[in-house]
Design a protein around this motif. Structure first.
Motif, PDB file in Angstrom:
ATOM      1  N   ALA A 159      35.617  57.160  46.266  1.00 36.77           N
ATOM      2  CA  ALA A 159      36.276  55.857  46.098  1.00 36.77           C
ATOM      3  C   ALA A 159      37.124  55.873  44.828  1.00 36.77           C
ATOM      4  CB  ALA A 159      35.238  54.747  46.040  1.00 36.77           C
ATOM      5  N   PRO A 160      38.345  55.348  44.866  1.00 36.82           N
ATOM      6  CA  PRO A 160      39.259  55.496  43.745  1.00 36.82           C
ATOM      7  C   PRO A 160      39.338  54.309  42.803  1.00 36.82           C
ATOM      8  CG  PRO A 160      40.487  54.774  45.644  1.00 36.82           C
ATOM      9  CD  PRO A 160      39.031  54.868  46.083  1.00 36.82           C
ATOM     10  N   THR A 161      38.470  53.309  42.930  1.00 36.57           N
ATOM     11  CA  THR A 161      38.678  52.078  42.180  1.00 36.57           C
ATOM     12  C   THR A 161      37.700  51.889  41.028  1.00 36.57           C
ATOM     13  OG1 THR A 161      37.388  50.950  43.893  1.00 36.57           O
ATOM     14  CG2 THR A 161      39.776  50.829  44.068  1.00 36.57           C
ATOM     15  N   PHE A 162      37.370  52.924  40.347  1.00 33.39           N
ATOM     16  CA  PHE A 162      36.443  52.879  39.222  1.00 33.39           C
ATOM     17  C   PHE A 162      37.136  52.384  37.949  1.00 33.39           C
ATOM     18  CE2 PHE A 162      32.901  54.045  36.685  1.00 33.39           C
ATOM     19  CZ  PHE A 162      33.387  54.597  35.534  1.00 33.39           C
ATOM     20  N   LEU A 163      36.376  51.696  37.086  1.00 34.58           N
ATOM     21  CA  LEU A 163      36.930  51.297  35.811  1.00 34.58           C
ATOM     22  C   LEU A 163      35.993  51.692  34.683  1.00 34.58           C
ATOM     23  CD1 LEU A 163      36.344  47.547  35.204  1.00 34.58           C
ATOM     24  CD2 LEU A 163      35.707  48.562  37.354  1.00 34.58           C
ATOM     25  N   LEU A 164      36.547  51.976  33.530  1.00 31.92           N
ATOM     26  CA  LEU A 164      35.733  52.429  32.412  1.00 31.92           C
ATOM     27  C   LEU A 164      34.673  51.414  32.030  1.00 31.92           C
ATOM     28  CD1 LEU A 164      38.226  54.198  29.966  1.00 31.92           C
ATOM     29  CD2 LEU A 164      36.445  55.225  31.362  1.00 31.92           C
ATOM     30  N   ALA A 165      35.013  50.128  32.073  1.00 31.15           N
ATOM     31  CA  ALA A 165      34.034  49.105  31.715  1.00 31.15           C
ATOM     32  C   ALA A 165      32.797  49.197  32.604  1.00 31.15           C
ATOM     33  CB  ALA A 165      34.669  47.720  31.815  1.00 31.15           C
ATOM     34  N   THR A 166      33.000  49.515  33.874  1.00 26.53           N
ATOM     35  CA  THR A 166      31.868  49.699  34.782  1.00 26.53           C
ATOM     36  C   THR A 166      31.017  50.882  34.339  1.00 26.53           C
ATOM     37  OG1 THR A 166      32.932  48.704  36.709  1.00 26.53           O
ATOM     38  CG2 THR A 166      31.232  50.345  37.137  1.00 26.53           C
ATOM     39  N   GLY A 167      31.654  51.980  33.975  1.00 21.66           N
ATOM     40  CA  GLY A 167      30.910  53.152  33.529  1.00 21.66           C
ATOM     41  C   GLY A 167      30.097  52.874  32.280  1.00 21.66           C
ATOM     42  N   GLY A 182      45.959  29.466  40.695  1.00 19.25           N
ATOM     43  CA  GLY A 182      46.962  28.991  39.755  1.00 19.25           C
ATOM     44  C   GLY A 182      46.677  29.355  38.321  1.00 19.25           C
ATOM     45  N   ASP A 183      45.476  29.845  38.039  1.00 23.34           N
ATOM     46  CA  ASP A 183      45.129  30.230  36.676  1.00 23.34           C
ATOM     47  C   ASP A 183      45.636  31.640  36.417  1.00 23.34           C
ATOM     48  OD1 ASP A 183      44.069  30.753  34.219  1.00 23.34           O
ATOM     49  OD2 ASP A 183      41.978  30.390  34.762  1.00 23.34           O
ATOM     50  N   ILE A 184      46.910  31.758  36.181  1.00 23.61           N
ATOM     51  CA  ILE A 184      47.539  33.072  36.083  1.00 23.61           C
ATOM     52  C   ILE A 184      46.977  33.881  34.931  1.00 23.61           C
ATOM     53  CG2 ILE A 184      49.703  34.300  35.806  1.00 23.61           C
ATOM     54  CD1 ILE A 184      49.354  32.815  38.440  1.00 23.61           C
ATOM     55  N   ARG A 185      46.777  33.256  33.783  1.00 23.26           N
ATOM     56  CA  ARG A 185      46.269  34.007  32.642  1.00 23.26           C
ATOM     57  C   ARG A 185      44.888  34.568  32.957  1.00 23.26           C
ATOM     58  NH1 ARG A 185      44.750  31.692  26.641  1.00 23.26           N
ATOM     59  NH2 ARG A 185      44.167  33.692  25.733  1.00 23.26           N
ATOM     60  N   GLY A 186      44.048  33.718  33.564  1.00 24.83           N
ATOM     61  CA  GLY A 186      42.715  34.188  33.915  1.00 24.83           C
ATOM     62  C   GLY A 186      42.762  35.298  34.935  1.00 24.83           C
ATOM     63  N   MET A 187      43.677  35.197  35.889  1.00 22.83           N
ATOM     64  CA  MET A 187      43.792  36.231  36.905  1.00 22.83           C
ATOM     65  C   MET A 187      44.210  37.552  36.287  1.00 22.83           C
ATOM     66  SD  MET A 187      43.396  36.876  40.074  1.00 22.83           S
ATOM     67  CE  MET A 187      43.466  35.302  40.946  1.00 22.83           C
ATOM     68  N   GLU A 188      45.115  37.509  35.321  1.00 23.76           N
ATOM     69  CA  GLU A 188      45.542  38.737  34.671  1.00 23.76           C
ATOM     70  C   GLU A 188      44.386  39.381  33.925  1.00 23.76           C
ATOM     71  OE1 GLU A 188      48.891  37.922  32.236  1.00 23.76           O
ATOM     72  OE2 GLU A 188      50.223  37.472  33.907  1.00 23.76           O
ATOM     73  N   GLU A 189      43.569  38.560  33.243  1.00 26.36           N
ATOM     74  CA  GLU A 189      42.425  39.100  32.513  1.00 26.36           C
ATOM     75  C   GLU A 189      41.443  39.757  33.481  1.00 26.36           C
ATOM     76  OE1 GLU A 189      41.885  39.372  29.452  1.00 26.36           O
ATOM     77  OE2 GLU A 189      42.926  37.836  28.317  1.00 26.36           O
ATOM     78  N   ALA A 190      41.176  39.072  34.591  1.00 29.01           N
ATOM     79  CA  ALA A 190      40.217  39.607  35.552  1.00 29.01           C
ATOM     80  C   ALA A 190      40.722  40.891  36.166  1.00 29.01           C
ATOM     81  CB  ALA A 190      39.951  38.579  36.653  1.00 29.01           C
ATOM     82  N   GLU A 191      41.998  40.910  36.530  1.00 30.65           N
ATOM     83  CA  GLU A 191      42.560  42.104  37.160  1.00 30.65           C
ATOM     84  C   GLU A 191      42.595  43.257  36.181  1.00 30.65           C
ATOM     85  OE1 GLU A 191      44.190  44.062  40.515  1.00 30.65           O
ATOM     86  OE2 GLU A 191      43.080  42.224  40.181  1.00 30.65           O
ATOM     87  N   ALA A 192      42.922  42.951  34.916  1.00 27.99           N
ATOM     88  CA  ALA A 192      42.953  44.010  33.917  1.00 27.99           C
ATOM     89  C   ALA A 192      41.572  44.614  33.743  1.00 27.99           C
ATOM     90  CB  ALA A 192      43.458  43.460  32.586  1.00 27.99           C
ATOM     91  N   ALA A 193      40.557  43.764  33.738  1.00 28.99           N
ATOM     92  CA  ALA A 193      39.199  44.276  33.590  1.00 28.99           C
ATOM     93  C   ALA A 193      38.825  45.144  34.772  1.00 28.99           C
ATOM     94  CB  ALA A 193      38.220  43.108  33.482  1.00 28.99           C
ATOM     95  N   CYS A 194      39.213  44.726  35.952  1.00 33.16           N
ATOM     96  CA  CYS A 194      38.852  45.492  37.136  1.00 33.16           C
ATOM     97  C   CYS A 194      39.667  46.760  37.247  1.00 33.16           C
ATOM     98  CB  CYS A 194      39.064  44.637  38.387  1.00 33.16           C
ATOM     99  SG  CYS A 194      37.819  43.351  38.577  1.00 33.16           S
ATOM    100  N   CYS A 195      40.846  46.744  36.718  1.00 31.03           N
ATOM    101  CA  CYS A 195      41.682  47.913  36.879  1.00 31.03           C
ATOM    102  C   CYS A 195      41.823  48.651  35.590  1.00 31.03           C
ATOM    103  CB  CYS A 195      43.023  47.515  37.424  1.00 31.03           C
ATOM    104  SG  CYS A 195      42.856  46.705  39.001  1.00 31.03           S
ATOM    105  N   GLY A 196      40.847  48.637  34.801  1.00 34.45           N
ATOM    106  CA  GLY A 196      40.923  49.252  33.529  1.00 34.45           C
ATOM    107  C   GLY A 196      40.639  50.674  33.492  1.00 34.45           C
ATOM    108  N   ALA A 197      40.209  51.365  34.432  1.00 31.08           N
ATOM    109  CA  ALA A 197      40.061  52.738  34.200  1.00 31.08           C
ATOM    110  C   ALA A 197      39.739  53.446  35.417  1.00 31.08           C
ATOM    111  CB  ALA A 197      38.960  52.903  33.273  1.00 31.08           C
ATOM    112  N   THR A 198      40.479  53.556  36.244  1.00 29.25           N
ATOM    113  CA  THR A 198      40.175  54.209  37.411  1.00 29.25           C
ATOM    114  C   THR A 198      40.980  55.267  37.855  1.00 29.25           C
ATOM    115  OG1 THR A 198      39.328  53.173  39.007  1.00 29.25           O
ATOM    116  CG2 THR A 198      41.117  53.475  39.273  1.00 29.25           C
TER     117      THR A 198
END
Length: 461
Positions: A373-381, A426-442
């Motif tokens: 699976a290719p969707t790993f992030l460093l924060a998860t590790g 509609g919470d764009i800032r929150g969405m960016e934070e969440a997506e960044a966290a999820c896509c932080g290291a994979t």
């Protein structure tokens, strides 16, 4: 750990997650011994140091590692900045590995060739949990030694085992024979590896962010080096998935990447071939011919494989593993990360309980824990190894309370029976934070100015 407290805990791999594991073990009063087959810590990251992560520093630092570093006077980088792999290495991993607490327990040039139970192959059950593990290591001087350890944390990553170019999960016919005309994944097109591609026909294979970054870098090279021709082969019927959401993407850097690549294709600077599943590779003078399943053919001088990675399980043949049959992750984790059904944003935080195998006190963590699976992030590790260290220390409550804190979006906690919180529409800032966290290291490689071996792959260990 079955009364084996006099023995160390082996950590395989000294990438971001492996070094974090060592830091957490130290905080728990356990003795780590870290084996890294490269000549330095973070050796895999060094291979993609020219790649920029999609995720900011704040999601790429481990808390226990930071606490160790701050004791030495280390100052954290600007947490909102997007680091390159080289910056991750130079400003974080190398200082961490140089700390006396880590350096005295780190063996570089130490390739693990096998892991087993002392005196027991995998067919023997009696008193298995009471037997120490044996980690067989070939050291830099050529000496081979068996190390007795109380537990094993495999954070060796997947960088050394890329997926083949062929379809069906198999190498294309002739792929091994054409190895000298296939580059390493994520080559440094504009720097270290420039001569391999300048003025040549280059075929990029793959439909992820790694491919996108590579194609964009090749287009920059082509402006400076006349005669450079760029071909792009994807197995699917379109490249829309790679182009992504453009300006509407929750990660602006990722959206810009896709938009720029689309413009290059539309302008004819990148020659896109869709539905091109590679069946064979054969010699074409000094170059190579890639033959598709449907009979089409492309000729190139060099092929760049952006096909992703898979775990190398050979060293674990004598252990009792419980792996998902599809993605080759730990059985309980597999259904939660299957890329056909999940993205990094839908995977709940998890720890020792989901990572456990029949061989007690053995864990696969980091990118390798996600199998194919290719969707790993460093924060998860980092959360994985925090939980595993707690479990090995006998603190089950801490081990089972797993969470990922996402600024502006709350806490993802299995203790509360929830998956990742998501911001309100509609919470764009929150969405960016969440997506960044999820896509932080994979995808560590996965990125062009981007992502991490997910979005920041840490091939990373």
């Amino acid at each position: 750990m079955n009364g084996q407290n006099n023995l160390p805990v082996a950590v395989i791999g000294a990438g971001p997650v492996g070094l974090a594991a060592a830091a957490h073990l130290l905080e728990r009063g356990l003795e780590p011994v870290v084996f890294e087959q490269g000549t330095t810590a973070g050796a895999a990251v060094a291979q993609w140091r020219h790649i920029r992560l999609f995720s900011p520093w704040r999601f790429n630092l481990d808390a226990a590692a930071v606490r160790l570093l701050e004791e030495s006077g280390w100052e954290a980088p600007r947490l909102t900045a997007l680091p390159y792999g080289g910056e991750l290495l130079d400003n974080y991993l190398e200082p961490l590995a140089a700390l006396p607490q880590i350096a005295s327990r780190l063996h570089t040039g130490a390739r693990v060739t096998a892991v087993s139970r002392q005196g027991l192959d995998k067919t023997h059950v009696k008193k298995r949990d009471d037997a120490p593990f044996v980690v067989r290591v070939q050291h830099a001087d050529g000496r081979i030694r068996d190390h007795a350890v109380a537990a094993v944390i495999d954070a060796s990553g997947t960088w050394s085992a890329r997926n083949p170019l062929g379809t069906s999960g198999l190498p294309a016919i002739g792929e091994e024979a054409m190895a000298d005309r296939i580059s390493a994944p994520l080559p440094d097109v504009l720097g270290r590896d420039r001569a391999m591609f300048a003025g040549r026909r280059v075929l990029v294979v793959g439909a992820g962010h790694s491919a996108a970054n590579t194609l964009i870098n090749l287009s920059d090279l082509a402006r400076e080096e006349p005669g450079t021709r760029i071909l792009w082969a994807v197995r699917g019927g379109s490249a829309d998935k790679v182009y992504g959401g453009g300006d509407a993407d929750g990660l602006p850097a990722r959206g810009q990447l896709g938009s720029r690549l689309r413009r290059l294709v539309e302008a004819g600077r990148v020659e896109l071939h869709t539905g091109f599943g590679i069946a064979s590779l054969s010699s074409a003078g000094p170059g190579v011919t890639a033959g598709a399943v449907d009979g089409r053919a492309l000729e190139a001088d060099v092929v760049i494989p952006c096909t992703g990675f898979r775990p190398d399980l050979d060293i674990l043949r004598e252990l009792r593993l419980d792996l998902d049959p599809a993605v080759e992750a730990p059985m309980q984790l597999g259904p939660l990360i299957d890329p056909e059904f999940h993205s990094c944003g839908t995977v709940p935080p998890h720890g020792a309980k989901l990572l456990a195998h029949p061989d007690k006190d053995f864990y696969i963590v980091g990118m390798k824990s996600y199998g194919r699976a290719p969707t790993f992030l460093l924060a998860t590790g980092y959360e994985q190894v925090r939980s595993v260290a707690a479990a090995l220390a006998g603190d089950r409550e801490a081990a089972d309370t797993v969470q990922l804190e996402l600024p502006e979006t709350g806490v993802c906690s299995t203790d509360a029976g929830s998956s990742c919180d998501t911001p309100a529409p509609g919470d764009i800032r929150g969405m960016e934070e969440a997506e960044a966290a999820c896509c932080g290291a994979t995808e560590p490689v996965l990125v062009g100015f981007p992502t991490g071996l997910t979005h920041g792959r840490s091939g990373a260990n």
